[in-house]
Design a protein around this motif. Structure first.
Motif, PDB file in Angstrom:
ATOM      1  N   SER A 112       0.829  -1.215   0.000  1.00 57.07           N
ATOM      2  CA  SER A 112       0.000   0.000   0.000  1.00 57.07           C
ATOM      3  C   SER A 112       0.857   1.258   0.000  1.00 57.07           C
ATOM      4  O   SER A 112       0.563   2.218  -0.707  1.00 57.07           O
ATOM      5  CB  SER A 112      -0.956  -0.007   1.202  1.00 57.07           C
ATOM      6  OG  SER A 112      -0.283   0.147   2.428  1.00 57.07           O
ATOM      7  N   PHE A 118       2.679   1.733  -3.439  1.00 56.87           N
ATOM      8  CA  PHE A 118       1.736   2.154  -4.472  1.00 56.87           C
ATOM      9  C   PHE A 118       1.373   3.630  -4.323  1.00 56.87           C
ATOM     10  O   PHE A 118       1.417   4.390  -5.285  1.00 56.87           O
ATOM     11  CB  PHE A 118       0.469   1.299  -4.401  1.00 56.87           C
ATOM     12  CG  PHE A 118      -0.526   1.617  -5.477  1.00 56.87           C
ATOM     13  CD1 PHE A 118      -0.433   1.019  -6.720  1.00 56.87           C
ATOM     14  CD2 PHE A 118      -1.535   2.535  -5.251  1.00 56.87           C
ATOM     15  CE1 PHE A 118      -1.348   1.328  -7.728  1.00 56.87           C
ATOM     16  CE2 PHE A 118      -2.446   2.857  -6.244  1.00 56.87           C
ATOM     17  CZ  PHE A 118      -2.347   2.248  -7.494  1.00 56.87           C
ATOM     18  N   THR A 156      -1.444   4.893 -12.317  1.00 55.61           N
ATOM     19  CA  THR A 156      -1.723   3.738 -11.462  1.00 55.61           C
ATOM     20  C   THR A 156      -0.949   2.508 -11.940  1.00 55.61           C
ATOM     21  O   THR A 156      -0.487   1.707 -11.122  1.00 55.61           O
ATOM     22  CB  THR A 156      -3.228   3.422 -11.407  1.00 55.61           C
ATOM     23  OG1 THR A 156      -3.709   3.099 -12.709  1.00 55.61           O
ATOM     24  CG2 THR A 156      -4.015   4.596 -10.839  1.00 55.61           C
ATOM     25  N   ALA A 171       2.591   2.868 -10.733  1.00 52.26           N
ATOM     26  CA  ALA A 171       2.654   2.528  -9.311  1.00 52.26           C
ATOM     27  C   ALA A 171       2.555   1.022  -9.111  1.00 52.26           C
ATOM     28  O   ALA A 171       3.205   0.454  -8.216  1.00 52.26           O
ATOM     29  CB  ALA A 171       1.533   3.247  -8.559  1.00 52.26           C
ATOM     30  N   ASN A 172       1.773   0.362  -9.929  1.00 53.39           N
ATOM     31  CA  ASN A 172       1.641  -1.088  -9.835  1.00 53.39           C
ATOM     32  C   ASN A 172       2.954  -1.777 -10.188  1.00 53.39           C
ATOM     33  O   ASN A 172       3.302  -2.810  -9.600  1.00 53.39           O
ATOM     34  CB  ASN A 172       0.524  -1.559 -10.770  1.00 53.39           C
ATOM     35  CG  ASN A 172       0.082  -2.977 -10.489  1.00 53.39           C
ATOM     36  OD1 ASN A 172      -0.135  -3.360  -9.346  1.00 53.39           O
ATOM     37  ND2 ASN A 172      -0.064  -3.772 -11.543  1.00 53.39           N
ATOM     38  N   ILE A 182       5.164  -2.279  -7.252  1.00 47.91           N
ATOM     39  CA  ILE A 182       4.872  -3.474  -6.466  1.00 47.91           C
ATOM     40  C   ILE A 182       5.565  -4.683  -7.099  1.00 47.91           C
ATOM     41  O   ILE A 182       6.174  -5.507  -6.401  1.00 47.91           O
ATOM     42  CB  ILE A 182       3.352  -3.688  -6.369  1.00 47.91           C
ATOM     43  CG1 ILE A 182       2.705  -2.553  -5.565  1.00 47.91           C
ATOM     44  CG2 ILE A 182       3.030  -5.042  -5.750  1.00 47.91           C
ATOM     45  CD1 ILE A 182       1.194  -2.628  -5.479  1.00 47.91           C
ATOM     46  N   THR A 220      -2.537  -4.551  -2.989  1.00 48.28           N
ATOM     47  CA  THR A 220      -3.262  -3.511  -2.277  1.00 48.28           C
ATOM     48  C   THR A 220      -4.521  -3.120  -3.037  1.00 48.28           C
ATOM     49  O   THR A 220      -4.570  -3.221  -4.271  1.00 48.28           O
ATOM     50  CB  THR A 220      -2.372  -2.264  -2.065  1.00 48.28           C
ATOM     51  OG1 THR A 220      -3.058  -1.308  -1.259  1.00 48.28           O
ATOM     52  CG2 THR A 220      -2.008  -1.606  -3.401  1.00 48.28           C
ATOM     53  N   MET A 267      -4.342  -4.214  -6.922  1.00 48.24           N
ATOM     54  CA  MET A 267      -3.084  -3.872  -7.577  1.00 48.24           C
ATOM     55  C   MET A 267      -2.021  -4.768  -6.957  1.00 48.24           C
ATOM     56  O   MET A 267      -1.665  -4.615  -5.786  1.00 48.24           O
ATOM     57  CB  MET A 267      -2.753  -2.398  -7.374  1.00 48.24           C
ATOM     58  CG  MET A 267      -3.845  -1.437  -7.831  1.00 48.24           C
ATOM     59  SD  MET A 267      -4.396  -1.660  -9.550  1.00 48.24           S
ATOM     60  CE  MET A 267      -2.992  -1.039 -10.472  1.00 48.24           C
TER      61      MET A 267
END
Length: 266
Positions: A46, A49, A70, A73-74, A77, A92, A160
């Motif tokens: 979390s 991300f 997004t 950001a993924n 991970i 998350t 995600m």
């Protein structure tokens, strides 16, 4: 005249030993991410991300731009899991609200964190849970009022997770000045019904409302982390906005230069 968001975020670990929720608040956006329980390093997922999503934010996005951010950001991970195989499977949820082009709002959502809007005293749920129980409700197999107590209510069907097919739903929303929004993890909505949430959300002071919502969940016996963001739509000329995003929960402990952070952001 344009608009911005004035937000307050509050996060509590509750009875759990660590807080796997992350949230941020800024004049251009706000969001809540809930590390998926049962998997490894939900707090890292979390926080990573959220921080990657907001890093260097400087423009009002359209839906395509927000979706691209997004996905970037993924990939963070995925990169963490690639470097350390013990983190494989971390994931998350995410629900975020952003000031977009042409005085409109963009709502991004995946998982079972939620967004509600409060307009003229009426609260409306703006997201659909990506969850097993929501599918049962949609199919008529479980009553909506029983979803909160269903034994499988925490089984989500999308998140995600660093995977190539992870994709949040991004939608446009037409705002009105004085609208209020609530973004929250399921630590609130699994324990406090919409009627009680609406009553507290209608309070004039957004900081008091956010704190009381967290307290309501804890008093109701929440066994999960609880995170809420209360965001008001404000005319952009009303007062100078805070420019730097403020983080709470796991995101306040990871990937930040300032230490310590409070778990309340105004």
């Amino acid at each position: 005249m344009g608009f911005r968001l004035e937000s307050v975020a509050v996060s509590a670990s509750g009875p759990r030993p660590s807080n796997q929720d992350s949230a941020f608040a800024a004049p251009w956006g706000a969001g809540v991410a809930d590390g998926v329980g049962g998997g490894p390093a939900g707090d890292l997922a979390s926080a990573a991300f959220v921080h990657r999503l907001v890093a260097g934010w400087h423009q009002s996005p359209d839906a395509e731009m927000l979706t691209e951010r997004t996905l970037l950001a993924n990939w963070d991970i995925a990169a963490h899991a690639h470097r350390d195989p013990r983190l494989a499977g971390m994931a998350t949820t995410f629900t975020g609200l952003f000031v977009g082009y042409r005085n409109r709002l963009l709502l991004a959502h995946i998982g079972d964190s939620r967004a509600y809007s409060l307009r003229s005293g009426t609260m409306t749920r703006m997201t659909r849970d990506d969850s097993f129980v929501q599918a049962l409700v949609d199919g008529g197999h479980v009553r909506a009022e029983d979803a909160m107590s269903h034994p499988h209510r925490n089984l989500i069907t999308a998140s995600m997770s660093g995977g190539p097919d992870d994709l949040p739903l991004v939608t446009w929303v037409d705002p009105l000045h004085d609208d209020r929004w609530l973004l929250c993890s399921d630590g609130l909505t699994d324990y406090v019904d919409d009627g009680a949430v609406s009553e507290v959300l209608s309070r004039d002071d957004r900081e008091d409302a956010a704190s009381e919502l967290v307290d309501l969940a804890l008093d109701a016996g929440a066994s999960d982390n609880v995170t809420v963001v209360v965001a008001d739509v404000i005319a952009s000329g009303d007062s100078p906005p805070r420019k730097t995003p403020v983080f709470v929960g796991a995101a306040a402990r990871r990937f930040t230069l300032d230490d310590p952070f409070r778990d309340v952001a105004v």
